[in-house]
Design a protein around this motif. Structure first.
Motif, PDB file in Angstrom:
ATOM      1  N   ILE A 183      -4.183  54.222   0.495  1.00 56.89           N
ATOM      2  CA  ILE A 183      -4.914  55.492   0.442  1.00 56.89           C
ATOM      3  C   ILE A 183      -4.749  56.087  -0.950  1.00 56.89           C
ATOM      4  CG2 ILE A 183      -5.017  57.854   1.351  1.00 56.89           C
ATOM      5  CD1 ILE A 183      -4.037  56.631   4.017  1.00 56.89           C
ATOM      6  N   ASP A 184      -5.871  56.446  -1.537  1.00 52.80           N
ATOM      7  CA  ASP A 184      -5.910  56.886  -2.923  1.00 52.80           C
ATOM      8  C   ASP A 184      -5.409  58.338  -3.041  1.00 52.80           C
ATOM      9  OD1 ASP A 184      -6.462  56.923  -5.577  1.00 52.80           O
ATOM     10  OD2 ASP A 184      -8.653  56.994  -5.349  1.00 52.80           O
ATOM     11  N   LEU A 185      -4.250  58.529  -3.673  1.00 53.60           N
ATOM     12  CA  LEU A 185      -3.757  59.882  -3.923  1.00 53.60           C
ATOM     13  C   LEU A 185      -4.471  60.426  -5.158  1.00 53.60           C
ATOM     14  CD1 LEU A 185       0.112  59.450  -3.502  1.00 53.60           C
ATOM     15  CD2 LEU A 185      -1.487  60.474  -1.877  1.00 53.60           C
ATOM     16  N   THR A 186      -5.097  61.580  -5.054  1.00 50.05           N
ATOM     17  CA  THR A 186      -5.828  62.095  -6.219  1.00 50.05           C
ATOM     18  C   THR A 186      -5.025  63.158  -6.960  1.00 50.05           C
ATOM     19  OG1 THR A 186      -6.967  63.668  -4.798  1.00 50.05           O
ATOM     20  CG2 THR A 186      -8.112  61.603  -5.275  1.00 50.05           C
ATOM     21  N   ARG A 187      -3.951  63.655  -6.295  1.00 51.06           N
ATOM     22  CA  ARG A 187      -3.199  64.706  -6.953  1.00 51.06           C
ATOM     23  C   ARG A 187      -1.930  64.986  -6.160  1.00 51.06           C
ATOM     24  NH1 ARG A 187      -4.748  69.835  -9.652  1.00 51.06           N
ATOM     25  NH2 ARG A 187      -3.187  71.331  -9.011  1.00 51.06           N
ATOM     26  N   VAL A 188      -0.828  65.124  -6.890  1.00 48.26           N
ATOM     27  CA  VAL A 188       0.418  65.566  -6.269  1.00 48.26           C
ATOM     28  C   VAL A 188       0.976  66.661  -7.146  1.00 48.26           C
ATOM     29  CG1 VAL A 188       2.771  64.955  -5.598  1.00 48.26           C
ATOM     30  CG2 VAL A 188       0.914  63.302  -5.273  1.00 48.26           C
ATOM     31  N   ILE A 215      -0.461  67.776  -1.830  1.00 46.59           N
ATOM     32  CA  ILE A 215      -0.936  66.400  -1.984  1.00 46.59           C
ATOM     33  C   ILE A 215      -2.413  66.321  -1.593  1.00 46.59           C
ATOM     34  CG2 ILE A 215      -0.617  64.006  -1.225  1.00 46.59           C
ATOM     35  CD1 ILE A 215       2.310  64.796  -0.567  1.00 46.59           C
ATOM     36  N   ASP A 216      -3.218  65.773  -2.491  1.00 48.37           N
ATOM     37  CA  ASP A 216      -4.635  65.513  -2.197  1.00 48.37           C
ATOM     38  C   ASP A 216      -4.836  64.010  -2.114  1.00 48.37           C
ATOM     39  OD1 ASP A 216      -4.937  68.202  -2.588  1.00 48.37           O
ATOM     40  OD2 ASP A 216      -6.229  68.048  -4.357  1.00 48.37           O
ATOM     41  N   PHE A 217      -5.599  63.571  -1.148  1.00 47.40           N
ATOM     42  CA  PHE A 217      -5.909  62.140  -1.077  1.00 47.40           C
ATOM     43  C   PHE A 217      -7.303  61.936  -0.523  1.00 47.40           C
ATOM     44  CE2 PHE A 217      -5.161  62.049   3.468  1.00 47.40           C
ATOM     45  CZ  PHE A 217      -4.188  63.020   3.663  1.00 47.40           C
ATOM     46  N   VAL A 218      -7.817  60.727  -0.743  1.00 45.64           N
ATOM     47  CA  VAL A 218      -9.173  60.389  -0.320  1.00 45.64           C
ATOM     48  C   VAL A 218      -9.158  60.045   1.160  1.00 45.64           C
ATOM     49  CG1 VAL A 218     -11.066  58.749  -0.627  1.00 45.64           C
ATOM     50  CG2 VAL A 218      -9.857  59.657  -2.623  1.00 45.64           C
ATOM     51  N   GLY A 219     -10.068  60.607   1.926  1.00 43.28           N
ATOM     52  CA  GLY A 219     -10.171  60.335   3.359  1.00 43.28           C
ATOM     53  C   GLY A 219     -10.239  61.626   4.157  1.00 43.28           C
ATOM     54  N   HIS A 220     -10.583  61.494   5.435  1.00 45.99           N
ATOM     55  CA  HIS A 220     -10.761  62.665   6.299  1.00 45.99           C
ATOM     56  C   HIS A 220      -9.811  62.547   7.489  1.00 45.99           C
ATOM     57  CE1 HIS A 220     -12.600  65.601   8.961  1.00 45.99           C
ATOM     58  NE2 HIS A 220     -13.351  66.028   7.953  1.00 45.99           N
ATOM     59  N   VAL A 221      -9.249  63.651   7.888  1.00 47.25           N
ATOM     60  CA  VAL A 221      -8.244  63.649   8.948  1.00 47.25           C
ATOM     61  C   VAL A 221      -8.818  63.149  10.278  1.00 47.25           C
ATOM     62  CG1 VAL A 221      -8.639  66.056   9.609  1.00 47.25           C
ATOM     63  CG2 VAL A 221      -6.372  65.050   9.941  1.00 47.25           C
ATOM     64  N   ASP A 222     -10.132  63.143  10.448  1.00 48.94           N
ATOM     65  CA  ASP A 222     -10.733  62.609  11.669  1.00 48.94           C
ATOM     66  C   ASP A 222     -10.806  61.081  11.675  1.00 48.94           C
ATOM     67  OD1 ASP A 222     -11.021  65.191  12.500  1.00 48.94           O
ATOM     68  OD2 ASP A 222     -13.195  65.300  12.220  1.00 48.94           O
ATOM     69  N   GLU A 223     -10.517  60.445  10.517  1.00 50.95           N
ATOM     70  CA  GLU A 223     -10.454  58.982  10.507  1.00 50.95           C
ATOM     71  C   GLU A 223      -9.115  58.556  11.106  1.00 50.95           C
ATOM     72  OE1 GLU A 223     -11.165  57.431   6.483  1.00 50.95           O
ATOM     73  OE2 GLU A 223     -12.238  59.306   6.073  1.00 50.95           O
ATOM     74  N   PRO A 224      -9.138  57.578  12.033  1.00 53.11           N
ATOM     75  CA  PRO A 224      -7.883  57.181  12.697  1.00 53.11           C
ATOM     76  C   PRO A 224      -6.787  56.791  11.698  1.00 53.11           C
ATOM     77  CG  PRO A 224      -9.775  56.175  13.782  1.00 53.11           C
ATOM     78  CD  PRO A 224     -10.300  56.862  12.557  1.00 53.11           C
ATOM     79  N   LEU A 225      -7.144  56.042  10.654  1.00 54.90           N
ATOM     80  CA  LEU A 225      -6.134  55.601   9.696  1.00 54.90           C
ATOM     81  C   LEU A 225      -5.441  56.798   9.052  1.00 54.90           C
ATOM     82  CD1 LEU A 225      -4.741  53.472   7.833  1.00 54.90           C
ATOM     83  CD2 LEU A 225      -6.680  53.754   6.282  1.00 54.90           C
ATOM     84  N   ILE A 226      -6.244  57.786   8.622  1.00 51.19           N
ATOM     85  CA  ILE A 226      -5.678  58.961   7.950  1.00 51.19           C
ATOM     86  C   ILE A 226      -4.795  59.743   8.915  1.00 51.19           C
ATOM     87  CG2 ILE A 226      -6.264  61.137   6.805  1.00 51.19           C
ATOM     88  CD1 ILE A 226      -7.020  58.756   5.119  1.00 51.19           C
ATOM     89  N   SER A 227      -5.262  59.878  10.131  1.00 50.07           N
ATOM     90  CA  SER A 227      -4.489  60.654  11.098  1.00 50.07           C
ATOM     91  C   SER A 227      -3.153  59.962  11.381  1.00 50.07           C
ATOM     92  CB  SER A 227      -5.364  60.872  12.343  1.00 50.07           C
ATOM     93  OG  SER A 227      -4.675  60.602  13.503  1.00 50.07           O
TER      94      SER A 227
END
Lengths: 369, 369
Positions: free
Chosen positions: B312-317, B333-345
């Motif tokens: 998962i691509d971290l865009t900012r810490v 922490i900012d990262f690419v993806g949406h919390v509704d995606e199973p992987l991200i959750s």
């Protein structure tokens, strides 16, 4: 399965429809931009490569906007439709050569709003701190156009725009109107039945005089530097109100107790576009002239008589003391019509014969909205 | 008669073509506005009449803009095409319910620019003088959204936006990026071979550090309050230069001697849209979280490991001292993806198990442009 569509199904169908419309709009905007490029190519073909060509045609732009509004059958207002076309033209034009515009700043003022309303957001708008600086920038060619308020606006312009035309060869290339509404507002602690002080800028107080006379004849009217400051002052004053725009109420958490209280229902502030160009006819035009004469009895009446006889609509006459001392007064006169119309040109010759000096400030498209 | 068309004939033919295109564009914009009204009607049908419905859908708007840019084949830039679609959507939306937006003022700042870039000019944008006021206005429901810079911008914001999220339930609903270019400029009297002082805002100096090291290693760098002030200072200084935007050069009659000197070629300032809404997936999303933990050796490395493992691509810490004292540090922490995606959750659950506290600030569409 139910015959009736669910909300989700209906929304999905509408979104597919919107996407199809958007695809068409995008395609047409691109086609329009290509046409604009062709127009520029045609114009460039007959000129030396280093010529400074101005692709902006005020009269053509006014025509396009008027047509867009005539064709508009809603649901968007004519104002919104014209705004969108302004932005589309602004983007097409910026492809060749973004217009540079000097305006009376600072940023965030009505004059900036007028500049962006007129030229769209693809133009480069640069603030200057005095009206004569705006004139100088346009004269020097550093910018293509200037935008200045016609008279003292509510934002505290002190010097008079029209006076700047006296020593300048710049032309009026257009006008912009912004509608400005006034509202009476109070703070939470105000007892509305005992308002004894009303704050506002002196011009706003003047613009609401009749309404105030009718509704708050006994309240003291206190002029402050700006309407925003009037609104700000209310904090903690239990017997005061302010006249200002609705944004100021939002900004300072005030309650509107009366809306649109200006005496003239279409209260608006007018701005002029100044430039080096003479603008051809757009079909609905105005002309501004300045006339110098001695202050003799009946002189102004005599001067205006040809306009009256030929049924030409005077939209504004303003008297200003002459700066040179050679003449007692100068008159700034606006009327409907374009100097390229034979009738107008004849009347102007007649008027010129009745005064010491006549200067054409410009013929330009009437403000579109 | 000549076979070749005259310039006037060519222009006239092009203008007829443009008028026909405009008629189609106008018709389609109206059709789009009608669809937007139908969308609103469908949504209203299933809700009580007095419900406060928000018709703005950040994820849907991001999708529309991305499609408009994908389809765009020129000649307008993607940025201009997106801008026009933003304005069309803004006008359609305002038919139902103009969006009210609070932003960090005053007017004329980059944050206002960001607010109007994101919501279009049919939105009502109201300036507030501090970031926590913007948060309060949104929390109180006086406005629908707030726009705040993410970090200290060049305009002198002193308090830190992210800290405001600690005591707030507001969500991040979107982000806006403004591209900002820096230029080196001098006045007419400057001897460019002997520049010994360079003025700018401290952030701009920092953003051009490498370029300055390479080109003006010996010049003294002097931080002033704003880039506009830096430009203004040059007047009459024969051995000084300033770093500022090109508008400042226009404004103060300065000469650009080097353009786009920022070290990061896509130097941009980032702003957040804050609101009460959780935004569904748009297809290209980012998520922001804040995490509290003790400052133990390897703690951050341990915390970030699940992101790395799942690619998962971290865009900012960003590390900030905790205000409560209970935890030494908090990490944004900012990262690419949406919390509704199973992987991200799943990854968020894993990260939560490794820290004292994890708060979701929001999943939202990545800035479109």
């Amino acid at each position: 399965m139910s015959i009736e569509q669910t909300e989700a199904e209906k929304l999905s169908a509408l979104r597919i429809k919107i996407d199809a419309i958007d695809e068409e709009i995008g395609r047409l905007i691109s086609a329009r931009a290509e046409c604009a490029q062709e127009v520029a190519d045609v114009k460039k073909a007959n000129l030396p490569a280093d010529a400074d060509i101005l692709f902006y045609r005020p009269e053509r732009e006014a025509q396009v906007l008027r047509k867009a509004m005539e064709r508009n059958k809603g649901p968007l207002s004519n104002e919104e439709m014209a705004r969108l076309f302004r932005e589309i033209m602004s983007a097409c034009l910026a492809l060749e050569n973004p217009i540079k515009v000097a305006y009376l700043g600072p940023e965030g003022t009505f004059t900036q709003q007028a500049a962006l309303k007129h030229f769209g957001h693809s133009a480069i708008a640069i603030p200057f701190s005095a009206i004569d600086e705006v004139f100088r920038e346009v004269e020097a060619g550093a910018v293509n156009y200037g935008v200045v308020p016609v008279e003292n606006s509510t934002e505290g312009v002190v010097n008079h725009t029209l006076d700047n035309f006296m020593g300048s060869n710049l032309k009026i290339c257009g006008e912009v109107e912004l509608r400005i509404h006034h509202n009476l507002m109070v703070s939470d602690v105000t007892n509305t039945s005992s308002i004894s002080r009303i704050y506002s800028h002196s011009q706003s107080l003047a613009q609401c005089r009749k309404w105030l006379d009718a509704h708050y004849p006994k309240a003291e009217r206190i002029a402050v530097n700006s309407n925003a400051e009037a609104a700000k002052r209310l904090k903690g004053e239990w017997n005061a109100a302010a006249i200002a725009g609705s944004m100021a109420a939002d900004l300072y958490g005030l309650k509107l107790i009366a809306e649109k209280i200006e005496d003239q229902p279409d209260n608006s502030t007018r701005f002029l576009i100044i430039g080096k160009q003479s603008v051809p006819q757009s079909g609905v035009d105005k002309t501004s002239i300045v006339v110098a004469m001695r202050n003799e009895p009946g002189a102004l009446h005599n001067l205006l008589e040809p306009f009256h006889r030929h049924n030409i609509d005077l939209t504004r006459v303003e008297t200003r003391p002459s700066r040179t001392g050679a003449w007692t007064y100068v008159f700034f006169i606006d009327f409907v019509g374009h100097v390229d119309e034979p009738l107008i040109s004849d009347v102007m010759k007649e008027v010129a014969s009745r005064c010491a000096d006549l200067k054409l400030l410009g013929s330009y498209p009437k403000a579109v909205l």
